[in-house]
Enzyme design. Structure first.
Site, short mmCIF file in Angstrom:
data_model
loop_
_atom_site.label_atom_id
_atom_site.label_comp_id
_atom_site.label_asym_id
_atom_site.label_seq_id
_atom_site.Cartn_x
_atom_site.Cartn_y
_atom_site.Cartn_z
N LYS A 1 46.78 40.05 36.77
CA LYS A 1 45.62 40.49 37.26
C LYS A 1 45.69 40.42 38.85
CE LYS A 1 41.70 37.71 36.88
NZ LYS A 1 40.90 37.77 38.19
N ASN A 2 45.82 39.17 39.29
CA ASN A 2 45.62 38.90 40.69
C ASN A 2 46.44 39.40 41.67
OD1 ASN A 2 43.22 37.69 40.03
ND2 ASN A 2 44.27 35.56 40.15
N ARG B 1 35.34 41.19 42.73
CA ARG B 1 35.36 40.93 44.06
C ARG B 1 36.36 41.86 44.83
NH1 ARG B 1 33.04 36.80 46.06
NH2 ARG B 1 34.68 36.34 47.72
N CYS C 1 33.61 35.79 39.23
CA CYS C 1 33.24 34.61 38.38
C CYS C 1 32.53 33.51 39.25
CB CYS C 1 34.57 33.92 37.92
SG CYS C 1 35.15 34.62 36.57
N ASP D 1 43.32 27.87 38.71
CA ASP D 1 43.15 28.93 37.49
C ASP D 1 44.01 28.27 36.27
OD1 ASP D 1 41.81 30.93 39.08
OD2 ASP D 1 43.69 31.43 39.79
N VAL E 1 40.04 23.83 45.25
CA VAL E 1 40.15 25.02 45.84
C VAL E 1 38.53 25.65 45.68
CG1 VAL E 1 40.79 27.47 45.61
CG2 VAL E 1 42.36 25.50 45.26
C1 EPZ Z 1 42.09 34.47 44.27
O1 EPZ Z 1 40.44 34.60 44.46
C2 EPZ Z 1 41.77 34.75 42.86
N1 EPZ Z 1 41.06 35.97 42.48
C3 EPZ Z 1 41.15 33.74 41.85
O2 EPZ Z 1 41.28 33.82 40.53
C4 EPZ Z 1 41.91 32.49 42.34
O3 EPZ Z 1 41.09 31.10 41.70
C5 EPZ Z 1 41.73 32.22 43.91
O4 EPZ Z 1 42.45 33.43 44.39
C6 EPZ Z 1 42.73 31.01 44.41
O5 EPZ Z 1 44.05 31.05 43.87
C7 EPZ Z 1 41.57 37.25 42.47
O6 EPZ Z 1 42.87 37.32 42.93
C8 EPZ Z 1 40.90 38.44 42.15
P1 EPZ Z 1 40.54 32.56 47.94
P2 EPZ Z 1 39.88 34.65 46.17
O7 EPZ Z 1 39.79 33.37 48.87
O8 EPZ Z 1 40.87 35.51 46.81
C9 EPZ Z 1 36.87 30.16 50.06
C10 EPZ Z 1 40.76 33.84 38.39
O9 EPZ Z 1 40.08 33.37 37.40
N2 EPZ Z 1 36.64 31.31 51.09
O10 EPZ Z 1 41.87 31.84 47.99
O11 EPZ Z 1 38.54 35.06 46.16
C11 EPZ Z 1 36.56 30.25 48.70
O12 EPZ Z 1 35.27 29.95 48.64
C12 EPZ Z 1 40.22 34.05 39.56
O13 EPZ Z 1 41.72 34.75 38.12
C13 EPZ Z 1 35.85 31.23 52.12
O14 EPZ Z 1 35.25 30.33 52.18
O15 EPZ Z 1 40.09 32.93 46.53
C14 EPZ Z 1 37.29 29.02 48.11
O16 EPZ Z 1 36.81 27.90 48.02
C15 EPZ Z 1 38.92 33.16 40.10
N3 EPZ Z 1 35.44 32.24 52.75
C16 EPZ Z 1 38.57 29.20 48.83
O17 EPZ Z 1 38.27 29.79 50.15
C17 EPZ Z 1 36.25 33.54 52.45
O18 EPZ Z 1 35.71 34.42 53.19
C18 EPZ Z 1 39.85 29.90 48.23
O19 EPZ Z 1 39.40 31.17 47.90
C19 EPZ Z 1 37.19 33.47 51.32
C20 EPZ Z 1 37.37 32.45 50.56
#
Ligand code: EPZ
Length: 441
Positions: free
Chosen positions: A22-23, A95, A119, A309, A331
């Protein structure tokens, strides 16, 4: 909303087959917008998140087809601006719209992002994304219904340092930089296998990207890109989910399509707990070999660490291990909400604000319950529970399958955001359940 009535206490046994992650798939679909010809993506699962992105692409003039075998074609020869109300109405649960920005700025000079869904597992801000887009020269204007971006003169490569190796922000850089003028150097990049697969796709499309050591990615902008043909990387998160389900229910599941090299960290932890696995050419068999499960200390982290995840279904298995396990979530600040339901079912799980069992993280000394202590083994008993989010929801279903007696699990449509043919897979594994209302999962 649909409900599953589960009669638990039976080991899950059988085979499930994975499709593309999915990701990765959803981002690969967005990447098609960088070309003005047809792209073909194989192994695309029929899940809700894919439907949402297909719909968004269609709104932007892309002709999308997706057959039963998982082959998707995306013809981007007539990309056009979509109506704001349509984007808004359509994007609600995802998202991914934020990743449309770079490609749309290249193709049309402007883009619009509605309020984002996804989520509810923390604040999930988009500040890194907006900073990245500004660094490329886009103008970002916040409005009541969303954010409008423009770059009438195109995007220009930049030196960017991410404050945290965010998966989404790294993808934002990749999708924006490949057709930007000049060189982009990204430091602090995320290097998840899904990102490496996206880079492979972009390279097929004509991009010039190198992944250096220490989270540095260099991109040399190119003027034009063409459509791609690619088989998507398998879904590691789904593989880990079924592995944990096998362990928690005392079962034996062959996960077709799972590959060892992308799951090394998970496999090490699975073995430490007392789970067994056999690696085959076409998948991995995960099983409970009998005897006691052992407690572990886990810290979730960016790749190559233990994925965030993976922790939710594994916590259910840890409730069956003898002794105290600790999971430190580094995370997301708010990813233990799902443990309320596990407590209701008899699991002993306490959550703490402190950084337990590992290194101090960004969430320490703040008001975030981001460490969990699980004491086992506990006898799980059936209960009425409501799915809160995708991975938490999967863990609830696993707990209900492991528990003695009847459970009613509501809101299970959320699981179809990320698990293809979820109910068919449960049936194939011998789960005893009935669907109470109309459910699309
Ligand atoms: C991706 O989310 C995945 N989603 C998530 O999977 C996964 O848990 C996550 O990466 C970490 O591996 C998709 O790919 C669609 P991040 P993403 O940006 O890209 C902070 C699932 O269940 N952050 O790596 O949104 C954020 O709040 C989902 O399949 C900021 O502060 O995750 C988090 O604490 C859930 N500002 C951390 O970084 C920003 O602008 C990591 O988020 C962006 C992120």
């Amino acid at each position: 909303m649909g409900q599953l009535v589960i009669n638990g206490g039976k080991p899950l046994k059988g085979r499930v087959d994975l499709r593309g992650a999915k990701n990765l798939v959803t981002k690969a679909m967005v990447a098609s917008l960088l070309a003005d010809s047809t792209s073909v993506l194989k192994d695309v699962p029929h899940i809700r998140d894919v439907e949402v992105v297909s719909g968004l692409l269609s709104l932007h003039g892309v002709k999308v087809t997706h057959d039963e075998d998982g082959v998707m074609t995306m013809d981007t020869s007539a990309v056009k601006q979509a109506r704001v109300v349509d984007i808004d109405a359509h994007a609600g649960s995802s998202r991914i719209p934020i990743l449309f920005c770079g490609p749309l700025l290249h193709q049309l000079g402007e883009a619009f992002i509605p309020q984002l869904g996804g989520c509810q597992i923390g604040d999930r801000p988009i500040d890194f994304h907006l900073d990245v887009l500004r660094a490329f020269g886009a103008t970002v204007e916040k409005q009541i219904d969303g954010i409008r971006l423009s770059a009438p003169n195109g995007l220009t490569g930049a030196k960017i340092e991410l404050p945290y190796p965010s998966v989404g922000a790294t993808e934002q850089v990749l999708l924006s930089a490949t057709r930007a003028k000049g060189i982009t150097e990204l430091t602090g990049a995320a290097v998840e296998p899904e990102i490496i697969d996206l880079i492979a796709i972009l390279q097929k499309m004509g991009a010039i990207i190198s992944v250096d050591t220490d989270r540095v990615i260099r991109i040399e902008g190119v003027e034009k890109m063409q459509g791609y043909s690619h088989r998507a990387l398998f879904d590691r998160n789904e593989a880990a989910s079924w592995a944990a389900a096998a362990l928690a229910t005392g079962g034996d599941i062959f996960v077709g399509g799972a590959e060892q090299t992308k799951m090394t960290t998970f496999l090490n932890v699975f073995r430490k707990i007392g789970g067994a696995f056999e690696i085959e050419d076409d998948g991995i068999r995960f099983f409970h070999p009998g005897g006691e499960l052992k407690p572990v200390v886990i810290e979730t982290d960016v790749h190559p660490g233990f994925m965030t995840d993976w922790q939710q279904p594994l916590v259910v298995a840890l409730s069956q291990a003898k002794g105290l396990s600790i999971v430190h979530e580094t995370v997301y600040e708010n990813r233990f909400g799902f443990t309320d339901a596990l407590r209701k079912m008899g699991a002993e799980v306490q959550i703490y604000r402190e950084c337990l069992g590992g290194h101090p993280c960004r969430f320490g000394r703040r008001n975030f319950y981001h460490s969990a202590v699980i004491s086992g083994p506990s006898k799980l008993v059936g209960a009425d529970i409501v799915v809160p989010d995708l991975r938490g929801g999967f863990s609830h279903v696993v707990a209900a399958l492991a528990a003695e007696g009847k459970s009613t699990v509501s809101n299970i449509e959320l699981i179809s955001r990320g698990y293809e043919k979820f109910l068919d897979k449960l049936t194939a594994l011998g789960a005893d359940y009935q669907v109470r209302e109309d459910v699309r999962a």
